[in-house]
Design a protein around this motif. Structure first.
Motif, PDB file in Angstrom:
ATOM      1  N   HIS A   1      -3.081  -3.811  -1.639  1.00  0.00           N
ATOM      2  CA  HIS A   1      -3.404  -2.594  -2.382  1.00  0.00           C
ATOM      3  C   HIS A   1      -3.236  -2.854  -3.876  1.00  0.00           C
ATOM      4  O   HIS A   1      -2.348  -3.595  -4.297  1.00  0.00           O
ATOM      5  CB  HIS A   1      -2.480  -1.457  -1.924  1.00  0.00           C
ATOM      6  CG  HIS A   1      -2.973  -0.103  -2.320  1.00  0.00           C
ATOM      7  ND1 HIS A   1      -3.877   0.603  -1.576  1.00  0.00           N
ATOM      8  CD2 HIS A   1      -2.709   0.661  -3.410  1.00  0.00           C
ATOM      9  CE1 HIS A   1      -4.145   1.753  -2.178  1.00  0.00           C
ATOM     10  NE2 HIS A   1      -3.452   1.809  -3.292  1.00  0.00           N
TER      11      HIS A   1
ATOM     12  N   PRO B   1     -15.763  -0.461  -0.627  1.00  0.00           N
ATOM     13  CA  PRO B   1     -15.942   0.502  -1.731  1.00  0.00           C
ATOM     14  C   PRO B   1     -16.694   1.745  -1.290  1.00  0.00           C
ATOM     15  O   PRO B   1     -16.497   2.832  -1.859  1.00  0.00           O
ATOM     16  CB  PRO B   1     -16.752  -0.294  -2.769  1.00  0.00           C
ATOM     17  CG  PRO B   1     -17.384  -1.407  -2.004  1.00  0.00           C
ATOM     18  CD  PRO B   1     -16.436  -1.733  -0.885  1.00  0.00           C
TER      19      PRO B   1
ATOM     20  N   GLU C   1      -7.574  -3.691  -1.936  1.00  0.00           N
ATOM     21  CA  GLU C   1      -7.802  -2.298  -1.534  1.00  0.00           C
ATOM     22  C   GLU C   1      -7.541  -1.386  -2.725  1.00  0.00           C
ATOM     23  O   GLU C   1      -6.515  -1.511  -3.394  1.00  0.00           O
ATOM     24  CB  GLU C   1      -6.858  -1.932  -0.384  1.00  0.00           C
ATOM     25  CG  GLU C   1      -7.076  -0.532   0.143  1.00  0.00           C
ATOM     26  CD  GLU C   1      -6.075  -0.172   1.232  1.00  0.00           C
ATOM     27  OE1 GLU C   1      -6.507   0.324   2.283  1.00  0.00           O
ATOM     28  OE2 GLU C   1      -4.866  -0.387   1.036  1.00  0.00           O
ATOM     29  N   LEU C   2      -8.462  -0.447  -2.954  1.00  0.00           N
ATOM     30  CA  LEU C   2      -8.316   0.485  -4.075  1.00  0.00           C
ATOM     31  C   LEU C   2      -7.727   1.806  -3.582  1.00  0.00           C
ATOM     32  O   LEU C   2      -7.854   2.140  -2.401  1.00  0.00           O
ATOM     33  CB  LEU C   2      -9.679   0.751  -4.711  1.00  0.00           C
ATOM     34  CG  LEU C   2     -10.390  -0.483  -5.262  1.00  0.00           C
ATOM     35  CD1 LEU C   2     -11.744  -0.085  -5.836  1.00  0.00           C
ATOM     36  CD2 LEU C   2      -9.543  -1.184  -6.310  1.00  0.00           C
TER      37      LEU C   2
ATOM     38  N   HIS D   1      -7.641   5.439  -2.437  1.00  0.00           N
ATOM     39  CA  HIS D   1      -8.746   6.064  -1.719  1.00  0.00           C
ATOM     40  C   HIS D   1      -9.529   7.059  -2.573  1.00  0.00           C
ATOM     41  O   HIS D   1     -10.749   7.168  -2.477  1.00  0.00           O
ATOM     42  CB  HIS D   1      -8.228   6.760  -0.457  1.00  0.00           C
ATOM     43  CG  HIS D   1      -9.325   7.282   0.414  1.00  0.00           C
ATOM     44  ND1 HIS D   1     -10.251   6.452   1.023  1.00  0.00           N
ATOM     45  CD2 HIS D   1      -9.677   8.536   0.752  1.00  0.00           C
ATOM     46  CE1 HIS D   1     -11.116   7.181   1.691  1.00  0.00           C
ATOM     47  NE2 HIS D   1     -10.794   8.451   1.553  1.00  0.00           N
ATOM     48  N   GLN D   2      -8.818   7.822  -3.408  1.00  0.00           N
ATOM     49  CA  GLN D   2      -9.502   8.851  -4.204  1.00  0.00           C
ATOM     50  C   GLN D   2     -10.379   8.231  -5.291  1.00  0.00           C
ATOM     51  O   GLN D   2     -11.446   8.752  -5.598  1.00  0.00           O
ATOM     52  CB  GLN D   2      -8.483   9.788  -4.856  1.00  0.00           C
ATOM     53  CG  GLN D   2      -7.605  10.538  -3.871  1.00  0.00           C
ATOM     54  CD  GLN D   2      -8.413  11.474  -2.982  1.00  0.00           C
ATOM     55  OE1 GLN D   2      -9.347  12.121  -3.447  1.00  0.00           O
ATOM     56  NE2 GLN D   2      -8.076  11.534  -1.695  1.00  0.00           N
ATOM     57  N   GLY D   3      -9.896   7.151  -5.847  1.00  0.00           N
ATOM     58  CA  GLY D   3     -10.652   6.521  -6.917  1.00  0.00           C
ATOM     59  C   GLY D   3      -9.769   5.562  -7.695  1.00  0.00           C
ATOM     60  O   GLY D   3      -8.542   5.664  -7.662  1.00  0.00           O
ATOM     61  N   PRO D   4     -10.386   4.628  -8.386  1.00  0.00           N
ATOM     62  CA  PRO D   4      -9.610   3.625  -9.114  1.00  0.00           C
ATOM     63  C   PRO D   4      -9.119   4.162 -10.451  1.00  0.00           C
ATOM     64  O   PRO D   4      -9.719   5.082 -11.013  1.00  0.00           O
ATOM     65  CB  PRO D   4     -10.634   2.504  -9.329  1.00  0.00           C
ATOM     66  CG  PRO D   4     -11.940   3.227  -9.414  1.00  0.00           C
ATOM     67  CD  PRO D   4     -11.835   4.423  -8.499  1.00  0.00           C
TER      68      PRO D   4
ATOM     69  N   ASP E   1       0.807  -1.229   0.000  1.00  0.00           N
ATOM     70  CA  ASP E   1       0.000   0.000   0.000  1.00  0.00           C
ATOM     71  C   ASP E   1       0.840   1.279   0.000  1.00  0.00           C
ATOM     72  O   ASP E   1       0.298   2.377   0.129  1.00  0.00           O
ATOM     73  CB  ASP E   1      -1.011   0.002   1.152  1.00  0.00           C
ATOM     74  CG  ASP E   1      -0.422   0.439   2.481  1.00  0.00           C
ATOM     75  OD1 ASP E   1       0.822   0.500   2.588  1.00  0.00           O
ATOM     76  OD2 ASP E   1      -1.198   0.715   3.406  1.00  0.00           O
TER      77      ASP E   1
ATOM     78  N   ARG F   1     -16.239   3.551   1.128  1.00  0.00           N
ATOM     79  CA  ARG F   1     -15.355   4.574   1.688  1.00  0.00           C
ATOM     80  C   ARG F   1     -14.519   5.251   0.600  1.00  0.00           C
ATOM     81  O   ARG F   1     -13.744   6.158   0.899  1.00  0.00           O
ATOM     82  CB  ARG F   1     -14.450   3.946   2.757  1.00  0.00           C
ATOM     83  CG  ARG F   1     -15.249   3.357   3.922  1.00  0.00           C
ATOM     84  CD  ARG F   1     -14.360   2.938   5.061  1.00  0.00           C
ATOM     85  NE  ARG F   1     -13.603   4.071   5.564  1.00  0.00           N
ATOM     86  CZ  ARG F   1     -12.456   3.964   6.222  1.00  0.00           C
ATOM     87  NH1 ARG F   1     -11.933   2.783   6.450  1.00  0.00           N
ATOM     88  NH2 ARG F   1     -11.828   5.044   6.649  1.00  0.00           N
ATOM     89  N   ASN F   2     -14.694   4.810  -0.637  1.00  0.00           N
ATOM     90  CA  ASN F   2     -13.917   5.356  -1.735  1.00  0.00           C
ATOM     91  C   ASN F   2     -14.614   6.598  -2.304  1.00  0.00           C
ATOM     92  O   ASN F   2     -15.812   6.569  -2.586  1.00  0.00           O
ATOM     93  CB  ASN F   2     -13.796   4.267  -2.815  1.00  0.00           C
ATOM     94  CG  ASN F   2     -12.786   4.626  -3.872  1.00  0.00           C
ATOM     95  OD1 ASN F   2     -13.092   5.393  -4.768  1.00  0.00           O
ATOM     96  ND2 ASN F   2     -11.585   4.094  -3.744  1.00  0.00           N
TER      97      ASN F   2
END
Ligand SMILES: [Fe+2]
Length: 268
Positions: free
Chosen positions: A91, A147, A118-119, A121-124, A54, A149-150
């Motif tokens: 991550h 998801p 885990e993606l 945090h802001q976006g994939p 991560d 929380r993303n």
């Protein structure tokens, strides 16, 4: 006599229980306290999922195994009966396919079938759907961690619904449903439940004080949307299927229940 927990027998698939390896349990005492809280909630099995790849934490398997051995001894000394397994929260990273080849034991079932992913945090990244497809084609079903929380998913929940439709499984965090992270995250978690996009609920517990493994209030929140049996599916039955490495076809999102009473009248 106290009521039995509605989550009795729960397998918690996402939990930072291992002492001193990441931003989860700070030390052995905190890990034992987390385990005690988990047992009180009805959790019987915890899959310890230290952060991997991560950018801050990349917990190596030998260090995680050593921490687990230390914890198991402390739990036995404390008389706590909790089955603790070892996997990882990985991550999104281009080296995941190679990691899975080298160490399938990092998966939730231990045999390479379900990866807790885990993606950012802001976006994939735009390439995520193709990455998920390639992973599944190679025999590993992604279980996408929280998801709700993303940020990008909160703006567009249909994005996560599409990942689920394409075969990934979605893991909601119990604290999201109970409001621990605020109203927008709770609303997104509820939306994913209503859209039949969520498959399992886990605690993602980090510490006994700030991020405890509370599930009973979240169970009630989920049951208000998918009914008691649907909540059992999310909290107990589906996590057990993932742990057992069952076929992805058997892990379904429960249907939302029709609204009743006053709400039914309001939303008709
Ligand atoms: Fe986590």
């Amino acid at each position: 006599m106290s009521q039995p927990s509605p989550c009795a027998g729960m397998v918690d698939l996402h939990h930072h229980l291992l002492p001193g390896v990441d931003d989860g349990a700070a030390d052995l005492a905190a890990a034992v306290a987390l385990a005690r809280l988990a047992v009180a909630e009805g959790i019987t099995t915890v899959v310890a999922t230290p952060h991997t790849l991560d950018g801050v934490y990349d917990v190596a398997r030998p260090a995680a195994a050593a921490a687990l051995a230390e914890l198991a001894a402390a739990l036995a000394a404390a008389g706590l009966v909790l089955d603790v397994r070892l996997a990882a929260e990985v991550h999104l990273h281009e080296s995941i396919p190679a990691l899975l080849q080298a160490e399938p034991a990092i998966t939730l079932d231990g045999r390479g079938r379900y990866l807790l992913l885990e993606l950012p945090h802001q976006g994939p990244p735009p390439s995520l759907p193709e990455f998920l497809f390639r992973l599944a084609a190679a025999g590993t079903t992604p279980v996408i961690a929280h998801p709700e929380r993303n940020l990008a998913v909160r703006k567009n929940p249909a994005m996560a619904t599409e990942w689920a439709r394409a075969g990934s499984k979605l893991q909601l965090t119990a604290g999201s449903l109970s409001g621990m992270f605020g109203a927008p995250i709770r609303a997104c978690a509820e939306r994913l439940l209503r859209d039949r996009a969520a498959h399992v609920v886990a605690t993602d517990a980090h510490s006994p004080e700030r991020r405890p493994p509370r599930v009973c209030d979240a169970f009630a929140a989920a049951a208000a949307i998918v009914g008691e049996q649907g909540a059992r599916t999310l909290f107990v039955d589906n996590p057990a299927l993932v742990l057992a490495g069952a076929s992805p076809d058997t892990i379904e999102s429960p249907p939302a229940q029709p609204r009743r009473g006053l709400f039914a009248a309001l939303f008709r």
